[in-house]
Design a protein around this motif. Structure first.
Motif, PDB file in Angstrom:
ATOM      1  N   GLN A  82       0.809  -1.176  -0.133  1.00 50.41           N
ATOM      2  CA  GLN A  82       0.013  -0.072  -0.064  1.00 50.41           C
ATOM      3  C   GLN A  82       0.874   1.107  -0.051  1.00 50.41           C
ATOM      4  OE1 GLN A  82      -3.655   0.143   0.028  1.00 50.41           O
ATOM      5  NE2 GLN A  82      -2.869   2.464  -0.437  1.00 50.41           N
ATOM      6  N   MET A  83       0.696   1.996  -0.993  1.00 52.42           N
ATOM      7  CA  MET A  83       1.763   3.388  -1.031  1.00 52.42           C
ATOM      8  C   MET A  83       0.654   4.563  -0.932  1.00 52.42           C
ATOM      9  SD  MET A  83       4.201   2.124  -4.073  1.00 52.42           S
ATOM     10  CE  MET A  83       2.800   2.125  -5.427  1.00 52.42           C
ATOM     11  N   ASN A  84       0.992   5.290   0.017  1.00 54.69           N
ATOM     12  CA  ASN A  84       0.174   6.463   0.158  1.00 54.69           C
ATOM     13  C   ASN A  84       1.125   7.515   0.036  1.00 54.69           C
ATOM     14  OD1 ASN A  84      -2.109   5.019   0.845  1.00 54.69           O
ATOM     15  ND2 ASN A  84      -1.443   4.791   2.901  1.00 54.69           N
ATOM     16  N   SER A  85       0.612   8.981  -0.154  1.00 48.68           N
ATOM     17  CA  SER A  85       1.501  10.179  -0.112  1.00 48.68           C
ATOM     18  C   SER A  85       2.400   9.911  -1.250  1.00 48.68           C
ATOM     19  CB  SER A  85       1.914  10.448   1.068  1.00 48.68           C
ATOM     20  OG  SER A  85       0.865  10.560   2.139  1.00 48.68           O
ATOM     21  N   LEU A  86       2.069   9.369  -2.383  1.00 43.04           N
ATOM     22  CA  LEU A  86       3.319   9.387  -3.377  1.00 43.04           C
ATOM     23  C   LEU A  86       3.914  10.527  -3.955  1.00 43.04           C
ATOM     24  CD1 LEU A  86       1.336   6.409  -5.326  1.00 43.04           C
ATOM     25  CD2 LEU A  86       3.631   6.300  -4.431  1.00 43.04           C
ATOM     26  N   LYS A  87       4.967  10.387  -4.155  1.00 45.77           N
ATOM     27  CA  LYS A  87       5.884  11.472  -4.619  1.00 45.77           C
ATOM     28  C   LYS A  87       6.482  11.262  -5.969  1.00 45.77           C
ATOM     29  CE  LYS A  87       7.588  12.215   0.111  1.00 45.77           C
ATOM     30  NZ  LYS A  87       8.779  12.347   0.941  1.00 45.77           N
ATOM     31  N   PRO A  88       6.762  12.335  -6.837  1.00 48.29           N
ATOM     32  CA  PRO A  88       7.158  12.123  -8.178  1.00 48.29           C
ATOM     33  C   PRO A  88       8.381  11.084  -8.165  1.00 48.29           C
ATOM     34  CG  PRO A  88       6.439  14.225  -8.018  1.00 48.29           C
ATOM     35  CD  PRO A  88       6.452  13.625  -6.641  1.00 48.29           C
ATOM     36  N   GLU A  89       9.136  11.177  -7.308  1.00 45.64           N
ATOM     37  CA  GLU A  89      10.573  10.532  -7.128  1.00 45.64           C
ATOM     38  C   GLU A  89      10.235   8.962  -6.823  1.00 45.64           C
ATOM     39  OE1 GLU A  89      10.754  13.281  -3.512  1.00 45.64           O
ATOM     40  OE2 GLU A  89       9.747  13.353  -5.398  1.00 45.64           O
ATOM     41  N   ASP A  90       8.839   8.558  -6.583  1.00 40.97           N
ATOM     42  CA  ASP A  90       8.472   7.226  -6.298  1.00 40.97           C
ATOM     43  C   ASP A  90       8.219   6.692  -7.591  1.00 40.97           C
ATOM     44  OD1 ASP A  90       8.470   7.387  -3.384  1.00 40.97           O
ATOM     45  OD2 ASP A  90       6.494   8.221  -3.506  1.00 40.97           O
ATOM     46  N   THR A  91       8.318   7.321  -8.750  1.00 40.72           N
ATOM     47  CA  THR A  91       8.039   6.603  -9.993  1.00 40.72           C
ATOM     48  C   THR A  91       9.164   5.664 -10.430  1.00 40.72           C
ATOM     49  OG1 THR A  91       6.839   8.904 -10.994  1.00 40.72           O
ATOM     50  CG2 THR A  91       8.090   7.371 -12.605  1.00 40.72           C
ATOM     51  N   ALA A  92       8.767   4.577 -10.970  1.00 36.83           N
ATOM     52  CA  ALA A  92       9.576   3.466 -11.239  1.00 36.83           C
ATOM     53  C   ALA A  92       8.781   2.340 -11.371  1.00 36.83           C
ATOM     54  CB  ALA A  92      10.819   3.203  -9.988  1.00 36.83           C
ATOM     55  N   VAL A  93       9.395   1.345 -11.770  1.00 41.67           N
ATOM     56  CA  VAL A  93       9.370   0.128 -12.000  1.00 41.67           C
ATOM     57  C   VAL A  93       9.180  -0.684 -10.738  1.00 41.67           C
ATOM     58  CG1 VAL A  93       9.060  -2.220 -13.224  1.00 41.67           C
ATOM     59  CG2 VAL A  93       9.450  -0.248 -14.263  1.00 41.67           C
ATOM     60  N   TYR A  94       8.098  -1.213 -10.141  1.00 39.62           N
ATOM     61  CA  TYR A  94       8.263  -2.051  -8.957  1.00 39.62           C
ATOM     62  C   TYR A  94       8.239  -3.467  -8.996  1.00 39.62           C
ATOM     63  CZ  TYR A  94       7.485   2.441  -6.437  1.00 39.62           C
ATOM     64  OH  TYR A  94       8.060   3.535  -5.755  1.00 39.62           O
ATOM     65  N   TYR A  95       9.010  -4.228  -8.320  1.00 38.73           N
ATOM     66  CA  TYR A  95       9.192  -5.495  -8.751  1.00 38.73           C
ATOM     67  C   TYR A  95       8.971  -6.008  -7.198  1.00 38.73           C
ATOM     68  CZ  TYR A  95      11.732  -4.629 -12.777  1.00 38.73           C
ATOM     69  OH  TYR A  95      12.084  -4.010 -14.069  1.00 38.73           O
ATOM     70  N   CYS A  96       8.246  -7.404  -7.120  1.00 37.28           N
ATOM     71  CA  CYS A  96       8.462  -8.121  -5.894  1.00 37.28           C
ATOM     72  C   CYS A  96       9.258  -9.322  -6.075  1.00 37.28           C
ATOM     73  CB  CYS A  96       6.863  -8.806  -5.648  1.00 37.28           C
ATOM     74  SG  CYS A  96       6.133  -9.691  -6.771  1.00 37.28           S
ATOM     75  N   ALA A  97       9.881  -9.755  -5.175  1.00 34.79           N
ATOM     76  CA  ALA A  97      10.741 -10.791  -5.165  1.00 34.79           C
ATOM     77  C   ALA A  97      10.710 -11.856  -3.986  1.00 34.79           C
ATOM     78  CB  ALA A  97      12.125 -10.182  -5.358  1.00 34.79           C
ATOM     79  N   ALA A  98      11.206 -12.938  -4.030  1.00 36.23           N
ATOM     80  CA  ALA A  98      11.149 -13.745  -3.127  1.00 36.23           C
ATOM     81  C   ALA A  98      12.349 -14.462  -2.472  1.00 36.23           C
ATOM     82  CB  ALA A  98      10.364 -15.042  -3.494  1.00 36.23           C
ATOM     83  N   LYS A  99      12.648 -14.661  -1.420  1.00 34.65           N
ATOM     84  CA  LYS A  99      14.003 -15.173  -0.779  1.00 34.65           C
ATOM     85  C   LYS A  99      13.641 -16.095   0.376  1.00 34.65           C
ATOM     86  CE  LYS A  99      16.615 -12.690   1.834  1.00 34.65           C
ATOM     87  NZ  LYS A  99      16.565 -13.447   3.163  1.00 34.65           N
TER      88      LYS A  99
END
Length: 124
Positions: A82-99
């Motif tokens: 859940q991403m709130n109060s988003l900023k322009p610098e949050d712009t990106a491709v978001y990945y999930c990963a497992a370890k």
């Protein structure tokens, strides 16, 4: 084998919110924690947040503390960011990963499986 698919990205204005979903599939005898990372052009992939396989503990990068929340469902097959109060610098491709649920959650090199990524764009 763990397969991950991210969804929920999109275009939002600064100050807006998005909820990303990481859907996991595949049977594994191992316990996996899930991390969220992001990458924008010209930058290294950076840690955003993580949650242990049990869902009892979470970890956050300093730049998202108080704004983002990571959680997972009771079946431990779906993880949310859940991403709130988003900023322009949050712009990106978001990945999930497992370890494997040991060691540090902060390095992308610790993760064994990655999703395709979902684009998040925050306009100003």
């Amino acid at each position: 084998q763990v397969q991950l698919v991210e969804s929920g990205g999109g275009l939002v204005q600064a100050g807006g919110s998005l909820r990303l979903t990481c859907a996991a599939s595949g049977r594994s005898s191992s316990n996996y924690g899930i991390g969220w990372f992001r990458q924008s052009p010209g930058k290294e992939r950076e840690f955003v947040a993580a949650i242990t396989y049990s869902g009892l503990y979470t970890h956050y990068a300093e730049f998202v503390k108080g704004r983002f929340t990571v959680s997972r469902d009771n079946a431990k097959k779906t993880v949310y960011l859940q991403m709130n109060s988003l900023k322009p610098e949050d712009t990106a491709v978001y990945y999930c990963a497992a370890k494997r649920d040991s060691g540090s959650y902060y390095s992308p090199n610790e993760y064994d499986f990655w999703g395709q990524g979902t684009q998040v764009t925050v306009s100003s």
